[in-house]
Design a protein around this motif. Structure first.
Motif, PDB file in Angstrom:
ATOM      1  N   TYR A  33       0.812  -1.216   0.000  1.00  0.00           N
ATOM      2  CA  TYR A  33       0.000   0.000   0.000  1.00  0.00           C
ATOM      3  C   TYR A  33       0.848   1.271   0.000  1.00  0.00           C
ATOM      4  O   TYR A  33       0.367   2.338  -0.372  1.00  0.00           O
ATOM      5  CB  TYR A  33      -0.930  -0.007   1.214  1.00  0.00           C
ATOM      6  N   ALA A  34       2.099   1.152   0.406  1.00  0.00           N
ATOM      7  CA  ALA A  34       2.948   2.347   0.502  1.00  0.00           C
ATOM      8  C   ALA A  34       3.777   2.584  -0.748  1.00  0.00           C
ATOM      9  O   ALA A  34       4.248   3.700  -0.977  1.00  0.00           O
ATOM     10  CB  ALA A  34       3.878   2.226   1.710  1.00  0.00           C
ATOM     11  N   TYR A  37       3.468   5.647  -3.112  1.00  0.00           N
ATOM     12  CA  TYR A  37       3.589   7.001  -2.568  1.00  0.00           C
ATOM     13  C   TYR A  37       5.027   7.427  -2.299  1.00  0.00           C
ATOM     14  O   TYR A  37       5.257   8.545  -1.830  1.00  0.00           O
ATOM     15  CB  TYR A  37       2.793   7.104  -1.264  1.00  0.00           C
ATOM     16  N   HIS A 207      11.048  11.367  -4.394  1.00  0.00           N
ATOM     17  CA  HIS A 207       9.638  11.666  -4.154  1.00  0.00           C
ATOM     18  C   HIS A 207       9.105  10.831  -2.999  1.00  0.00           C
ATOM     19  O   HIS A 207       9.253   9.615  -2.965  1.00  0.00           O
ATOM     20  CB  HIS A 207       8.827  11.359  -5.410  1.00  0.00           C
ATOM     21  N   GLU A 209       5.398  10.943  -0.562  1.00  0.00           N
ATOM     22  CA  GLU A 209       4.160  11.533  -0.071  1.00  0.00           C
ATOM     23  C   GLU A 209       3.913  10.952   1.317  1.00  0.00           C
ATOM     24  O   GLU A 209       3.776   9.741   1.467  1.00  0.00           O
ATOM     25  CB  GLU A 209       2.983  11.190  -0.992  1.00  0.00           C
ATOM     26  N   TRP A 210       3.847  11.807   2.324  1.00  0.00           N
ATOM     27  CA  TRP A 210       3.713  11.320   3.694  1.00  0.00           C
ATOM     28  C   TRP A 210       2.267  10.946   3.991  1.00  0.00           C
ATOM     29  O   TRP A 210       1.572  11.608   4.746  1.00  0.00           O
ATOM     30  CB  TRP A 210       4.246  12.354   4.672  1.00  0.00           C
ATOM     31  N   THR A 211       1.845   9.863   3.365  1.00  0.00           N
ATOM     32  CA  THR A 211       0.504   9.329   3.576  1.00  0.00           C
ATOM     33  C   THR A 211       0.516   8.369   4.765  1.00  0.00           C
ATOM     34  O   THR A 211       1.579   7.929   5.217  1.00  0.00           O
ATOM     35  CB  THR A 211       0.041   8.579   2.325  1.00  0.00           C
ATOM     36  N   PRO A 212      -0.652   7.999   5.289  1.00  0.00           N
ATOM     37  CA  PRO A 212      -0.697   7.003   6.376  1.00  0.00           C
ATOM     38  C   PRO A 212      -0.033   5.682   5.982  1.00  0.00           C
ATOM     39  O   PRO A 212       0.552   5.002   6.820  1.00  0.00           O
ATOM     40  CB  PRO A 212      -2.200   6.829   6.623  1.00  0.00           C
ATOM     41  N   GLN A 213      -0.125   5.330   4.683  1.00  0.00           N
ATOM     42  CA  GLN A 213       0.504   4.084   4.247  1.00  0.00           C
ATOM     43  C   GLN A 213       2.016   4.135   4.402  1.00  0.00           C
ATOM     44  O   GLN A 213       2.647   3.171   4.839  1.00  0.00           O
ATOM     45  CB  GLN A 213       0.143   3.794   2.782  1.00  0.00           C
ATOM     46  N   VAL A 214       2.610   5.263   4.018  1.00  0.00           N
ATOM     47  CA  VAL A 214       4.064   5.401   4.115  1.00  0.00           C
ATOM     48  C   VAL A 214       4.500   5.454   5.566  1.00  0.00           C
ATOM     49  O   VAL A 214       5.449   4.789   5.986  1.00  0.00           O
ATOM     50  CB  VAL A 214       4.541   6.664   3.362  1.00  0.00           C
TER      51      VAL A 214
END
Length: 224
Positions: A33-34, A37, A207, A209-214
């Motif tokens: 999922y990560a 991102y 690159h 993206e500091w998403t919850p997945q990452v």
């Protein structure tokens, strides 16, 4: 109070392997999922830098000699560059995380095979178990050959990860079996940064993206 402390310590020791298995296994799931991102090596670089800083702050123990530091650096390249880099890039290029995990989990088979070739004895039960494990992975991977994301590139990356973790583990067992976890991690992850940084600079755009997945992937893979 005297009996409570040993009991608590005993429970903690027994729970540690279960916690390790959970953290280790979760890394493959979260990677699925990560991966979309963050660039693979870019993420691993940031993770490595985080571990180096954290362990350096905690490292009040005796630091290794230059010779041992060199051995730890070699193991760090196998365990913290080739292995996670192969896993992450295989997943980011579309290989199912379950298949990556199955391939990498051939490590006991490969390790035993190397030991057998080096002259170590292998009992019948152990040999049969390793053969069954190898056949299981072969059958699963063969059944998924038509699955999207399974091609020469991703299989090569996953196999490279397998050889990276196996070689790193065997090298560590041979040349630096005992070391302080804190200072050892500093040595291993510093070597990982030195190797990954020029490759990432040449192939990625840094690159993330500091998403919850990452963010969720960090605790699952920051410790090995």
């Amino acid at each position: 109070m005297a009996t409570t402390a040993p009991l608590t310590a005993g429970l903690a020791v027994r729970a540690t392997p279960l916690l390790f298995v959970f953290i280790w296994a979760s890394g493959f799931i979260v990677a699925k999922y990560a991966a979309g991102y963050a660039d693979s090596l870019t993420f691993l670089l940031r993770r490595s830098a985080f571990v180096v800083v954290l362990m350096a702050l905690l490292a009040w123990a005796r630091w290794p000699s230059w010779r041992q530091a060199g051995h730890l650096a070699v193991t760090g390249i196998g365990l913290q560059v080739v292995y996670p880099g192969g896993v992450w890039m295989a997943v980011s290029h579309g290989m199912p995380a379950s298949v990556v995990a199955l391939i990498v989990n051939l490590q006991p088979v490969l390790t035993a095979l190397v030991g057998w070739m080096a002259g170590e004895s292998m009992g019948l039960r152990r040999g049969n178990g390793l053969i069954l494990g190898f056949l299981r992975v072969t059958l699963v991977v063969t059944a998924k050959l038509t699955t999207s994301g399974l091609d020469l590139l991703t299989v090569t990356l996953a196999v490279a990860a397998l050889f990276g973790i196996t070689a790193g583990t065997l090298y560590q067992k041979r040349f630096c079996p005992e070391f302080d976890l804190r200072t050892g991690q500093v040595m291993q992850f510093t070597a990982a940064i030195v190797v990954m940084l020029p490759v990432a600079a040449a192939t990625e755009s840094f690159h993330v993206e500091w998403t919850p997945q990452v963010v969720g992937r960090w605790p699952g893979r920051c410790w090995g």
